[in-house]
Design a protein around this motif. Structure first.
Motif, PDB file in Angstrom:
ATOM      1  N   LYS A 176      -6.360  11.225  -7.653  1.00 11.61           N
ATOM      2  CA  LYS A 176      -7.534  11.348  -6.798  1.00 11.61           C
ATOM      3  C   LYS A 176      -7.919   9.998  -6.202  1.00 11.61           C
ATOM      4  O   LYS A 176      -8.301   9.911  -5.037  1.00 11.61           O
ATOM      5  N   LEU A 177      -7.814   8.940  -7.012  1.00 11.47           N
ATOM      6  CA  LEU A 177      -8.114   7.603  -6.503  1.00 11.47           C
ATOM      7  C   LEU A 177      -7.129   7.200  -5.426  1.00 11.47           C
ATOM      8  O   LEU A 177      -7.494   6.565  -4.425  1.00 11.47           O
ATOM      9  N   GLN A 178      -5.876   7.572  -5.616  1.00  8.35           N
ATOM     10  CA  GLN A 178      -4.862   7.290  -4.601  1.00  8.35           C
ATOM     11  C   GLN A 178      -5.195   8.007  -3.300  1.00  8.35           C
ATOM     12  O   GLN A 178      -5.098   7.424  -2.211  1.00  8.35           O
ATOM     13  N   GLU A 179      -5.612   9.265  -3.412  1.00 17.30           N
ATOM     14  CA  GLU A 179      -5.955  10.034  -2.217  1.00 17.30           C
ATOM     15  C   GLU A 179      -7.174   9.453  -1.520  1.00 17.30           C
ATOM     16  O   GLU A 179      -7.213   9.338  -0.291  1.00 17.30           O
ATOM     17  N   ASN A 184      -9.727   6.206   2.860  1.00 18.07           N
ATOM     18  CA  ASN A 184     -10.540   5.052   3.245  1.00 18.07           C
ATOM     19  C   ASN A 184      -9.754   4.095   4.135  1.00 18.07           C
ATOM     20  O   ASN A 184     -10.286   3.549   5.105  1.00 18.07           O
ATOM     21  N   ASP A 185      -8.488   3.883   3.790  1.00 13.95           N
ATOM     22  CA  ASP A 185      -7.664   3.002   4.612  1.00 13.95           C
ATOM     23  C   ASP A 185      -7.488   3.569   6.003  1.00 13.95           C
ATOM     24  O   ASP A 185      -7.517   2.843   7.001  1.00 13.95           O
ATOM     25  N   GLN A 242       1.379  -5.210   0.208  1.00  9.98           N
ATOM     26  CA  GLN A 242       1.156  -4.409  -0.986  1.00  9.98           C
ATOM     27  C   GLN A 242       0.888  -2.964  -0.610  1.00  9.98           C
ATOM     28  O   GLN A 242       0.143  -2.670   0.316  1.00  9.98           O
ATOM     29  N   ASP A 243       1.512  -2.053  -1.350  1.00 11.27           N
ATOM     30  CA  ASP A 243       1.291  -0.636  -1.136  1.00 11.27           C
ATOM     31  C   ASP A 243      -0.077  -0.264  -1.642  1.00 11.27           C
ATOM     32  O   ASP A 243      -0.490  -0.668  -2.712  1.00 11.27           O
ATOM     33  N   THR A 244      -0.809   0.514  -0.829  1.00  7.73           N
ATOM     34  CA  THR A 244      -2.172   0.882  -1.207  1.00  7.73           C
ATOM     35  C   THR A 244      -2.203   2.018  -2.214  1.00  7.73           C
ATOM     36  O   THR A 244      -3.269   2.412  -2.653  1.00  7.73           O
ATOM     37  N   ARG A 245      -1.072   2.582  -2.590  1.00  4.61           N
ATOM     38  CA  ARG A 245      -1.051   3.654  -3.572  1.00  4.61           C
ATOM     39  C   ARG A 245      -1.430   3.128  -4.948  1.00  4.61           C
ATOM     40  O   ARG A 245      -1.136   2.003  -5.297  1.00  4.61           O
TER      41      ARG A 245
END
Length: 400
Positions: A176-179, A184-185, A242-245
């Motif tokens: 969920k945080l990843q989503e 947001n990005d 950096q990957d935002t995932r």
């Protein structure tokens, strides 16, 4: 023919009973903390046992460094054939290093404990120790793999299912945080470049990069960018690449690196330890299995199964256990309501679990240990993540 059945003279005489004289028995008394006395060091005591008692004393008082020192001394003085005490000492060393945050050293002793495992019960105890290590080091995927093996060994143990619930809840929060971060990005990028034309887009990005990269040395902006000497430039470059995932933690990403006597990290030892850890758990398969089924439905399965197991044992446990089970059942009911699952889905999963636990007597052959096979080989190849999901979450495929 002589059979030796004739009577002797002693058979006709009265036997005089001899009274036994009783002697006083002096029980051996162990004084408090006797293992720290000089008599313990200089007497006939087994020094391996003495140092073990000392280690347990320090461990109970959370003096873990001293406990490690005593446990190692005990292990050095232990006989080669005392396998039971050796397993206990290595488990104690693993827990002591775990308490001090030295997870890699703890992992080394856990692997040594596996070598001395002879029965499925030994493996189960060691799996629990390994699960505790992965939980403390926040190694979610490896912890998930260990719990799958434990559930395969003990499928009706509610406490193990509760541990699996906590892992799936962490995975759910991470997804969920990843989503949310992705959304947001996307919104930030849309707001940032909504009024910027395509012709000026690259120029604007370069300008912003220069400004951000030289927030500490604005006077030498061009030189800073060319030579990459500014720390803020490095942080900008890292944030751009950096990957935002929010990735799930892989094998031992949080373990502390071991260092040799000179203070330098031993690359070979780190690589060897990581290879030993991943021998029994397929991380790629675990990552794939997480996305195979909806995480909410996997959690729903665990909640209902925990609730059903606890309800079934209510008549066989003590009163204080009953009170705790009632609280856990209420907690599971509350979490099931929070999922907002459709009534039709609830009917399918409830029927499936009831049929699986009470009506279907046949069990999967993969979940049974053949006594004719080598125990260690059987436990090493116990189960895979794909088989685990098929065994416990196959009802999800039945949803129309």
């Amino acid at each position: 023919m002589e059979l030796g059945l004739e009577f002797d003279d002693g058979d006709f005489t009265e036997k005089v009973r001899q009274t036994e004289t009783l002697t006083s028995y002096n029980a051996k008394v162990c004084h408090p903390e006797w293992f720290f006395s000089d008599r313990a060091d200089n007497g006939r005591n087994d020094m391996a046992t003495v140092y073990k008692f000392r280690g347990d004393y320090h461990f109970q008082r959370e003096n873990h460094k001293s406990a490690i020192h005593c446990y190692k001394n005990s292990l050095d003085r232990l006989g080669e054939h005392n396998r039971t005490m050796r397993r206990e000492l290595m488990e104690s060393l693993a827990r002591s290093h775990m308490k001090t945050g030295e997870f890699q050293a703890s992992q080394k002793y856990v692997e040594n404990v596996f070598i001395d495992c002879l029965t499925p019960e030994n493996y189960c105890q060691t799996f629990l120790l390994q699960q505790q290590l992965y939980n403390n080091s926040r190694d979610i995927l490896n912890e998930l793999g260990v719990l799958q093996k434990l559930i395969t060994l003990h499928p009706v143990n509610a406490q193990i299912w509760l541990k699996l619930v906590h892992v799936y809840e962490k995975i759910s929060q991470s997804l969920k945080l990843q989503e949310d971060n992705s959304k947001n990005d996307t919104n930030d990028e849309t707001k940032k470049f909504a009024n910027v034309s395509k012709d000026n887009e690259n120029e604007e990005i370069t300008k912003n990069s220069k400004e951000l990269s030289c927030e500490k040395c604005a006077m030498n902006a061009k030189r800073c960018e060319e030579n990459h000497v500014c720390t803020s430039y490095d942080s900008l470059k890292q944030s751009n690449t950096q990957d935002t995932r929010v990735d799930l933690i892989g094998p031992h990403d949080n373990l502390k690196e071991s260092k040799d006597d000179s203070g330098e990290t031993s690359v070979a030892s780190l690589q060897e330890a990581k290879e030993n850890v991943t021998n029994h758990i397929d991380i790629a398969s675990l990552r794939r299995s997480i996305t195979e089924y909806p995480i909410d439905l996997m959690l729903l399965t665990c909640y209902i199964r925990v609730r059903l197991i606890l309800s079934c044992v209510q008549g066989t446990v003590g009163s204080f256990i009953k009170d705790k089970n009632v609280q856990l059942v209420a907690e599971m009911n509350s979490k099931i309501e929070d999922l907002n699952v459709e009534e039709k889905v609830m009917e399918i999963v409830t029927q499936y679990i009831n049929r699986d636990m009470f009506e279907d007597e046949t069990d999967f052959a993969d979940n049974k240990t053949d006594s004719n096979q080598d125990v260690k080989a059987t436990m090493d190849n116990l189960i895979t993540a794909d088989k685990f999901n098929k065994r416990w979450f196959s009802w999800i495929k039945e949803i129309p």
